[in-house]
Design an enzyme around this catalytic site. Structure first.
Site, PDB file in Angstrom:
ATOM      1  CB  SER A  74      31.555  41.643  53.973  1.00 27.53           C
ATOM      2  OG  SER A  74      31.982  40.909  55.079  1.00 27.53           O
TER       3      SER A  74
ATOM      4  CE1 TYR B  22      43.459  45.245  45.432  1.00 24.48           C
ATOM      5  CE2 TYR B  22      43.954  46.224  43.297  1.00 24.48           C
ATOM      6  CZ  TYR B  22      43.196  45.377  44.076  1.00 24.48           C
ATOM      7  OH  TYR B  22      42.170  44.648  43.513  1.00 24.48           O
TER       8      TYR B  22
ATOM      9  CE  LYS C 106      43.676  41.621  44.682  1.00 24.66           C
ATOM     10  NZ  LYS C 106      42.900  40.472  45.165  1.00 24.66           N
TER      11      LYS C 106
END
Length: 175
Positions: A15, A149, A153
């Site tokens: 996107s 977050y 990762k």
């Protein structure tokens, strides 16, 4: 190579940003690109000679299965998988709800694993492939207000290291 003589790449999260740019660059390099998004209308402008658009929500098993099946049906194989779908959940860890933590891991980590599990058998049969997991320096150097977050990762980095060794005998590179 596909029936058309082009290598194929499936990219999640096209996107905006890295995913969108990778779709354009892979297409310019001669790859047959399957650009994906939860809302395919958001990337319809990418459709071209080398780019097809598919719907993909990495948090939904049925969506993953349909997307991979459609790509393989159309091209015969997937040579490269780019796991790019993701987002950054920011805020103090103690203030983030359990539900938001689960959604972050579902999107950034479990979604990538589910896509790998769906694509890898085809790559294994073909004895070649490349899986590219888009991670972040945050997975190595955590920062305040991004703990969840950063955790997604770091988990993606760790599983990539394991997969690199597990899939190498099948001719599959994991990056």
């Amino acid at each position: 190579m596909t029936k058309k003589g082009k290598k194929t790449v499936l990219i999640s999260g096209c996107s905006s940003g890295i995913g969108r740019d990778l779709a354009v660059e892979f297409a310019a390099s001669g790859y047959h690109v399957f650009a994906t998004a939860r809302k395919p209308q958001a990337i319809r402008d990418l459709v071209g000679a080398n780019i097809d658009v598919l719907q993909l929500d990495v948090t939904k098993g049925a969506s993953i299965r349909k997307c991979v099946s459609d790509a393989i049906k159309k091209s015969g194989r997937i040579d490269v998988l780019v796991n790019n779908a993701g987002y950054g959940l920011m805020g103090p860890v103690i203030d983030i709800t359990h539900e938001d933590m689960i959604q972050q891991f579902d999107t950034n980590y479990f979604g990538a694993l589910a896509l790998i599990k769906e694509v890898a058998p085809s790559m294994m049969r073909n004895k070649s492939g490349r899986i590219i997991n888009i991670s972040s320096v945050s997975g190595v150097f955590p920062t305040p207000f991004a703990g969840i977050y950063c955790s997604t990762k770091a988990a993606l980095n760790a599983v990539s290291d394991s997969l690199r060794m597990e899939l190498a005998p099948f001719g599959i590179e994991v990056i």
